[in-house]
Design an enzyme around this catalytic site. Structure first.
Site, PDB file in Angstrom:
ATOM      1  N   GLU A 183      83.714  30.033 -35.323  1.00 14.20           N
ATOM      2  CA  GLU A 183      83.223  29.062 -34.320  1.00 14.20           C
ATOM      3  C   GLU A 183      83.059  29.827 -33.022  1.00 14.20           C
ATOM      4  O   GLU A 183      84.048  30.195 -32.389  1.00 14.20           O
ATOM      5  CB  GLU A 183      84.238  27.927 -34.142  1.00 14.20           C
ATOM      6  CG  GLU A 183      84.443  27.064 -35.363  1.00 14.20           C
ATOM      7  CD  GLU A 183      83.259  26.153 -35.663  1.00 14.20           C
ATOM      8  OE1 GLU A 183      82.275  26.169 -34.890  1.00 14.20           O
ATOM      9  OE2 GLU A 183      83.316  25.435 -36.667  1.00 14.20           O
ATOM     10  N   CYS A 239      82.958  25.275 -25.320  1.00 16.34           N
ATOM     11  CA  CYS A 239      81.886  25.887 -26.113  1.00 16.34           C
ATOM     12  C   CYS A 239      80.684  24.969 -26.194  1.00 16.34           C
ATOM     13  O   CYS A 239      79.543  25.406 -26.171  1.00 16.34           O
ATOM     14  CB  CYS A 239      82.400  26.215 -27.503  1.00 16.34           C
ATOM     15  SG  CYS A 239      83.073  24.789 -28.357  1.00 16.34           S
TER      16      CYS A 239
HETATM   17  P1  NAD Z   1      87.586  35.763 -27.031  1.00 10.81           P
HETATM   18  O1  NAD Z   1      86.632  36.071 -28.125  1.00 10.81           O
HETATM   19  O2  NAD Z   1      87.700  36.713 -25.905  1.00 10.81           O
HETATM   20  O3  NAD Z   1      89.071  35.615 -27.613  1.00 10.81           O
HETATM   21  C1  NAD Z   1      89.380  34.739 -28.672  1.00 10.81           C
HETATM   22  C2  NAD Z   1      90.606  35.243 -29.400  1.00 10.81           C
HETATM   23  O4  NAD Z   1      90.301  36.474 -30.057  1.00 10.81           O
HETATM   24  C3  NAD Z   1      91.801  35.535 -28.495  1.00 10.81           C
HETATM   25  O5  NAD Z   1      92.971  35.093 -29.141  1.00 10.81           O
HETATM   26  C4  NAD Z   1      91.766  37.051 -28.379  1.00 10.81           C
HETATM   27  O6  NAD Z   1      93.028  37.621 -28.072  1.00 10.81           O
HETATM   28  C5  NAD Z   1      91.303  37.432 -29.774  1.00 10.81           C
HETATM   29  N1  NAD Z   1      90.705  38.778 -29.903  1.00 10.81           N
HETATM   30  C6  NAD Z   1      90.178  39.557 -28.929  1.00 10.81           C
HETATM   31  N2  NAD Z   1      89.692  40.701 -29.479  1.00 10.81           N
HETATM   32  C7  NAD Z   1      89.920  40.636 -30.804  1.00 10.81           C
HETATM   33  C8  NAD Z   1      89.639  41.498 -31.911  1.00 10.81           C
HETATM   34  N3  NAD Z   1      89.021  42.675 -31.754  1.00 10.81           N
HETATM   35  N4  NAD Z   1      89.998  41.110 -33.148  1.00 10.81           N
HETATM   36  C9  NAD Z   1      90.594  39.923 -33.341  1.00 10.81           C
HETATM   37  N5  NAD Z   1      90.905  39.060 -32.341  1.00 10.81           N
HETATM   38  C10 NAD Z   1      90.564  39.413 -31.084  1.00 10.81           C
HETATM   39  O7  NAD Z   1      87.214  34.300 -26.522  1.00 10.81           O
HETATM   40  P2  NAD Z   1      87.840  33.499 -25.299  1.00 10.81           P
HETATM   41  O8  NAD Z   1      87.389  34.139 -24.020  1.00 10.81           O
HETATM   42  O9  NAD Z   1      89.302  33.284 -25.514  1.00 10.81           O
HETATM   43  O10 NAD Z   1      87.119  32.076 -25.491  1.00 10.81           O
HETATM   44  C11 NAD Z   1      85.872  31.790 -24.974  1.00 10.81           C
HETATM   45  C12 NAD Z   1      84.801  31.869 -26.037  1.00 10.81           C
HETATM   46  O11 NAD Z   1      85.151  31.066 -27.143  1.00 10.81           O
HETATM   47  C13 NAD Z   1      83.473  31.331 -25.552  1.00 10.81           C
HETATM   48  O12 NAD Z   1      82.426  32.146 -25.996  1.00 10.81           O
HETATM   49  C14 NAD Z   1      83.387  29.971 -26.219  1.00 10.81           C
HETATM   50  O13 NAD Z   1      82.090  29.479 -26.383  1.00 10.81           O
HETATM   51  C15 NAD Z   1      84.056  30.239 -27.514  1.00 10.81           C
HETATM   52  N6  NAD Z   1      84.497  28.981 -28.119  1.00 10.81           N
HETATM   53  C16 NAD Z   1      83.858  28.503 -29.224  1.00 10.81           C
HETATM   54  C17 NAD Z   1      84.226  27.288 -29.777  1.00 10.81           C
HETATM   55  C18 NAD Z   1      83.541  26.705 -30.994  1.00 10.81           C
HETATM   56  O14 NAD Z   1      84.088  25.807 -31.605  1.00 10.81           O
HETATM   57  N7  NAD Z   1      82.366  27.183 -31.364  1.00 10.81           N
HETATM   58  C19 NAD Z   1      85.260  26.562 -29.191  1.00 10.81           C
HETATM   59  C20 NAD Z   1      85.885  27.077 -28.065  1.00 10.81           C
HETATM   60  C21 NAD Z   1      85.512  28.292 -27.538  1.00 10.81           C
END
Ligand code: NAD
Length: 492
Positions: free
Chosen positions: A248, A284
């Site tokens: 997502e 999101c």
């Molecule tokens: P992010 O991708 O920076 O982080 C998400 C998670 O991934 C965190 O727990 C982070 O520590 C972890 N992470 C970071 N690098 C990683 C790696 N290499 N391998 C595995 N895990 C890793 O996102 P964010 O800044 O926390 O959230 C914002 C983003 O999330 C926005 O783009 C938003 O649109 C998206 N989002 C999508 C939905 C949906 O349902 N489609 C819902 C909410 C947020």
């Protein structure tokens, strides 16, 4: 209102797992205040959690579905009882107003209840008697699920994964974002204690923990919500062991306002404003670009600003008059500001919206006054990128075809919305590339846990919520009992 910081632990095999290395989580309203500390787990800690989840899966997958539902319902009750305390903690560490935190917990509970009500029917075996014998189509649990979640809706985006995974017989290791790790850990604790040790494990940390969770051979499925760029790393990490995946990801959701939209409809206008600025735009599925038919553009902008000025009241998340709190972190403030500055530099007009209720607090915290950007171009970063903050561009379009073209001109395809007469709007909606298109509403106002949610294009793959959100944690297993007659084309 400074309170003593709370301490969170990882949970491995039903026990609190203590580590010395702890990261502070600041309060975005008062950045000098530490709300609490979350552990910084290592890859070794993560391997321990995965090993436990892997061993526990052998027995947990054999548990009865009635037992799983019973346990989940107790967990739901635990969360209900603790809602006031958890909501408060979430608002302190996240910055979202209290009504928003309560709403997030409410939606989480709604989904958990739906999952309990539906799971038995959704995953029951389909037994078919046919001309060549009998076939059982069973739904098996997949194995260890790594759940990785973002900071914007830490509780609902974790429970959206925990409930279906556990109810269908999987075990899990969950890693929340370090930018909102505290309230969700309380929720995980309240769920984990109702399940046998090892079924639901919790680790904290940065990307290295995420890399272990997505590459470890004992992990069978990844359930990830977060940014599209992070997802690309995850897909690569998971490739060697071909893991199941639900992704997502980001969105850049278009709201199309048709020529027959009633700009005098104040409630509809407020819904649109809310769908841009709820949670300070850090959702999101928030409407991130508004396209308005050129024949009503000027009057629309005027009425939109009027409605925004009424609804937007920026301030302390604990002030009941406040609708928009601070942004979650300083990096995000800088990023959103850079998009606004870029548009301004290219000649766009930036109009400030709403009221700031407490100027001193505004200067102290990670606040941004919501803005609308007029006169930006389709190619500008403010339009192309996911801003994930309290600003939105409004652009005109010429005709319906043009609106569809502009809306689809994006690498993303999460949700979208069309505003106007229903029949006309539905006609347009059918041409939009998105996982969900809402008519005369948008963002969480049109969300319903009974229906599948997810994105197309680079907004992700797979679905959460609805029956699909339960089936996503199962593998189809066909047990074939054919008549053992010889096949005519195979020689004796
Ligand atoms: P992010 O991708 O920076 O982080 C998400 C998670 O991934 C965190 O727990 C982070 O520590 C972890 N992470 C970071 N690098 C990683 C790696 N290499 N391998 C595995 N895990 C890793 O996102 P964010 O800044 O926390 O959230 C914002 C983003 O999330 C926005 O783009 C938003 O649109 C998206 N989002 C999508 C939905 C949906 O349902 N489609 C819902 C909410 C947020």
């Amino acid at each position: 209102m400074s309170e003593s910081p709370i301490m969170i632990d990882a949970i491995i095999n039903g026990e609190k797992y203590k580590v010395d290395n702890q990261a502070p989580r600041e309060n975005p309203t008062h950045p000098a205040e530490v709300v609490g500390y979350a552990p910084v787990n290592t890859r070794e800690d993560t391997i321990k959690a995965i090993d436990v989840a892997y061993d526990t899966f052998i027995t947990w997958r054999e548990s009865s579905i009635d037992e799983r539902i019973k346990r989940m319902r107790k967990a739901i009750q635990n969360i209900k009882d603790a809602t006031p305390e958890i909501a408060k903690l979430l608002s302190r560490e996240h910055g979202k107003p209290l009504y928003d935190s309560e709403g997030e917990i409410g939606v989480s509970l709604m989904w958990m209840e739906y999952a309990c009500d539906q799971v038995k029917e959704v995953i029951k075996s389909d037994v078919q008697e046919h001309d060549n014998g009998k076939t059982i189509i069973a739904r098996d649990a997949i194995g260890v699920v790594s759940a990785i979640t973002p900071w914007n809706y830490p509780i609902s985006l974790s429970t959206i994964k925990i409930a279906p995974a556990l109810l269908t017989g999987n075990t899990m290791v969950l890693k929340p974002s370090p930018l909102a790790p505290l309230a969700v850990s309380k929720v995980v604790e309240l769920i984990a204690k109702e399940f046998p040790p090892g079924v639901l494990n919790l680790v904290h940390g940065e990307a290295d923990v995420g890399v272990e969770l997505t590459s470890n051979p004992k992990v069978a499925k990844i359930a990830f919500t977060g940014g599209t760029e992070t997802a690309k790393h995850i897909m690569k990490a998971a490739a060697d062991t071909i893991k199941h995946m639900t992704l997502e990801l980001g969105g850049n959701d278009a709201a199309i306002v048709l020529d027959d939209f009633d700009i005098q409809d104040e409630k509809a206008m407020r819904r649109l404003v809310i769908s841009n600025f709820l949670t300070a735009g850090q959702i999101c599925m928030i409407a991130k670009r508004i396209y308005v038919h050129k024949s009503i553009y000027d009057q629309f902008v005027e009425k939109y600003i009027e409605a925004a000025n009424k609804w937007i009241r920026v301030g302390d998340p604990f002030d009941k008059n406040v609708t928009v709190g601070p942004v979650n972190n300083q990096k995000q403030v800088k990023y959103v500001q850079s998009l606004i500055d870029d548009a301004k530099g290219k000649g766009a007009e930036v109009v400030k919206l709403g009221k700031i209720l407490d100027q001193e607090l505004y200067e102290e915290g990670y606040f941004m006054q919501p803005t609308v950007v007029l006169g930006a171009n389709q190619e500008d970063p403010i339009v192309v990128k996911e801003q994930f903050g309290p600003t939105v561009p409004i652009l005109p379009f010429n005709d319906d075809e043009h609106a569809i073209e502009l809306a689809n001109d994006s690498i993303f395809g999460l949700t979208s919305s069309v505003w106007g007469k229903e029949e006309h709007a539905v006609k347009i909606a059918k041409h939009i590339q998105a996982g969900t298109t809402m008519i005369n509403t948008a963002a969480v106002q049109g969300l319903d846990v009974r229906f599948p949610f997810g994105g197309v294009k680079q907004s992700g793959m797979g679905r959460e919520y609805g029956k699909e959100g339960l089936l996503a944690y199962t593998d189809t297993h066909v047990i074939n009992i054919p008549n053992t007659k010889d096949l005519p084309y195979i020689p004796e």
